[in-house]
Design an enzyme around this catalytic site. Structure first.
Site, PDB file in Angstrom:
ATOM      1  N   HIS A   1     -13.463  -4.390  -4.529  1.00  0.00           N
ATOM      2  CA  HIS A   1     -14.548  -5.167  -3.939  1.00  0.00           C
ATOM      3  C   HIS A   1     -15.636  -5.331  -4.986  1.00  0.00           C
ATOM      4  O   HIS A   1     -15.890  -4.394  -5.746  1.00  0.00           O
ATOM      5  CB  HIS A   1     -15.106  -4.446  -2.696  1.00  0.00           C
ATOM      6  CG  HIS A   1     -15.887  -5.345  -1.811  1.00  0.00           C
ATOM      7  ND1 HIS A   1     -17.202  -5.639  -2.040  1.00  0.00           N
ATOM      8  CD2 HIS A   1     -15.524  -6.042  -0.711  1.00  0.00           C
ATOM      9  CE1 HIS A   1     -17.619  -6.476  -1.108  1.00  0.00           C
ATOM     10  NE2 HIS A   1     -16.621  -6.737  -0.284  1.00  0.00           N
TER      11      HIS A   1
ATOM     12  N   ASP B   1     -10.037  -5.759   4.440  1.00  0.00           N
ATOM     13  CA  ASP B   1      -8.855  -6.573   4.719  1.00  0.00           C
ATOM     14  C   ASP B   1      -7.549  -5.807   4.654  1.00  0.00           C
ATOM     15  O   ASP B   1      -6.503  -6.332   5.016  1.00  0.00           O
ATOM     16  CB  ASP B   1      -8.777  -7.737   3.724  1.00  0.00           C
ATOM     17  CG  ASP B   1      -9.768  -8.812   4.094  1.00  0.00           C
ATOM     18  OD1 ASP B   1      -9.995  -8.989   5.302  1.00  0.00           O
ATOM     19  OD2 ASP B   1     -10.307  -9.456   3.188  1.00  0.00           O
TER      20      ASP B   1
END
Ligand code: ACO
Length: 445
Positions: free
Chosen positions: A325, A381
């Protein structure tokens, strides 16, 4: 910024930086902006413009491809501390909202800055619930898509099309007009998303049921067949409500920045939100949950996980989707909650081979120095796709679910941008590296 051409130190009553330009010997005092609530500090990029070699120079710019270290706004909506794994909406920890709030309560909080009272909540819910229908021409518009169209393409175009149905929406400086568009967008996104799904399945559209909650109505429009009233599985209902809360906002990510940039032109909110949907569609952003499932399908069996990880590390093939991320350099706090939800849902529907592959991927990656040293942890996710699939959603629909939830954040950020006196049309600079001036000589011989 003040400047001392002789190179002497300059006074800094409130503290700041002293910048010495070795090209000219001049010294500049750069004020540091007052820190944000959590202590973030920054220089004003425009202060650099006075740093010049020649008087008629354009002035110094900052160069920051992909905005790795540039704050584009001051925002009071969402706080993230990527190193500590903290996410808060308007000061409230995401874990507490996921535990106790509804999605519409969260959407109200994001937009208005405070949690709603019972009266405010009932009004908000009523207003949204009674605007879930779309014009019949929108339905005809949707019917024009091919059966194999990706639902994100359908969603993106149909959200943009709403701008043509509500021409008054361009009066963005009128708070009442803005108010109604915010409510319409929150109300109609699930309807458009569900219609997109039904269209790609060749199923008749199911109209909204105003007696249901927001999430229940969405599931009804997606999955109801001939039964008079759709009864959702309570575990799925809870999971989707929580997943919507987790996805509702995430400060200045790519899609939110797209909404703010497009909205900064003062276009209507439907067009700005359509830009957000488009940005979210990309596989490095909201499309990642879809890619996680495709990756798991490709791996095929838990015994192949080790070889797959080696390929990722060796740069042979794709990245480990659902890992890493830009902001979180520790465990994404949303991923923790999602993993717990996955446990609850899989207790209901049973464990499958793909979940075993995901668990094995996570286990190996969290121990492997390649991922540990780069601070690559599972992001939100990684497990959402598995939950969505067990609920019966097709893979290509996952990002649509994300878009429905994120609309709450996009709208809040869009309005904050409009009310921010410091904001102007978003227009970055560039460093030109193309040819210098040259005379035109035709090569068409
Ligand atoms: N798998 C393998 N290696 C990775 C991964 C990954 N998922 N993510 C980053 N890396 C490596 C890079 O190769 C790079 O290694 P290097 O320093 O040896 O070159 C290093 O980690 C840093 O990567 P960057 O690309 O510089 O990190 P950035 O912050 O730009 O990227 C991103 C963040 C796009 C999320 C990236 O981690 C990625 O592609 N992840 C997979 C896609 C994904 O899951 N996206 C969803 C994000 S969450 C969301 O949008 C809701």
């Amino acid at each position: 910024m003040s400047e001392t051409p002789t190179g002497g130190a300059t006074g800094q009553a409130n503290g700041g930086l002293e910048l010495r330009d070795t090209r000219t010997g001049r010294t500049y005092a750069l004020p540091v902006l007052p820190p944000g609530t959590e202590g973030d500090t920054a220089l004003r990029g425009m202060d650099l413009r006075q740093v010049k070699v020649e008087a008629d120079d354009f002035g110094l710019m900052s160069y920051d491809p992909a905005f790795m270290n540039t704050a584009s706004c001051r925002s009071a909506i969402t706080f993230i501390d990527g190193d500590k794994g903290i996410l808060r909406y308007r000061g409230y920890p995401i874990e507490q909202l996921a535990e106790g709030a509804t999605f519409l309560e969260t959407a109200y909080l994001l937009r208005n800055g405070e949690l709603p009272t019972r009266e405010q909540y009932d009004r908000w819910t009523h207003d949204i619930t009674h605007r879930t229908y779309v014009h019949e021409n929108v339905r005809k518009f949707l019917e024009g898509f091919r059966y194999d169209a990706h639902p994100m393409s359908i969603l993106c175009s149909s959200v943009a099309a709403l701008s043509a149905f509500y021409p008054e929406a361009k009066n963005i400086h009128d708070p009442e007009v803005r108010d109604i568009q915010v409510i319409r967008l929150l109300a109609k996104l699930p309807t458009l998303a569900a219609f997109a799904y039904r269209h790609t399945r060749g199923l008749p559209f199911v109209y909204p049921d105003n007696d249901c909650s927001y999430v229940e109505n969405f599931l009804s429009m997606l999955f109801r067949m001939s039964e008079p009233r759709y009864e959702a599985n309570p575990a799925f209902l809870k999971a989707l409500e929580v997943l919507f809360i987790l996805h509702a906002d995430h400060e200045q990510n790519a899609s939110t920045s797209a909404v703010r940039a497009v909205g900064s032109t003062h276009v209507d909110p439907y067009s700005a939100i359509a830009a957000g949907v488009a940005a979210l569609y990309g596989p490095l952003h909201g499309g990642a949950n879809e890619q996680v499932l495709r990756m798991i399908e490709e791996i095929g069996h838990p015994k192949n996980v080790g070889g797959f990880i080696e390929d990722v590390k060796g740069g042979r093939g794709q990245r480990l989707m659902g890992f890493g991320h830009r902001v979180y350099k520790s465990y994404d706090p949303r991923a923790r909650i999602v993993k717990q939800l996955a446990d609850d849902v899989f207790r209901q529907v049973g464990m499958d081979k793909d979940l075993e592959i995901a668990l094995e991927l996570e286990r190996i990656a969290l121990e492997d120095d390649y991922f540990v040293s780069r601070k690559l942890y599972p992001n939100v996710d990684f497990y959402t796709g598995l939950i969505y699939r067990s609920m019966g959603f097709p893979t290509e629909f996952f990002t649509v679910l994300f878009a429905v939830a994120r609309t709450a954040g996009w709208l809040s950020q869009w309005e904050e941008m409009l009310n921010d006196k410091e904001q102007k049309i978003a227009r970055p600079r560039q460093i030109y590296v193309g040819p210098a001036e040259r005379p035109y000589e035709s090569r068409l011989r």
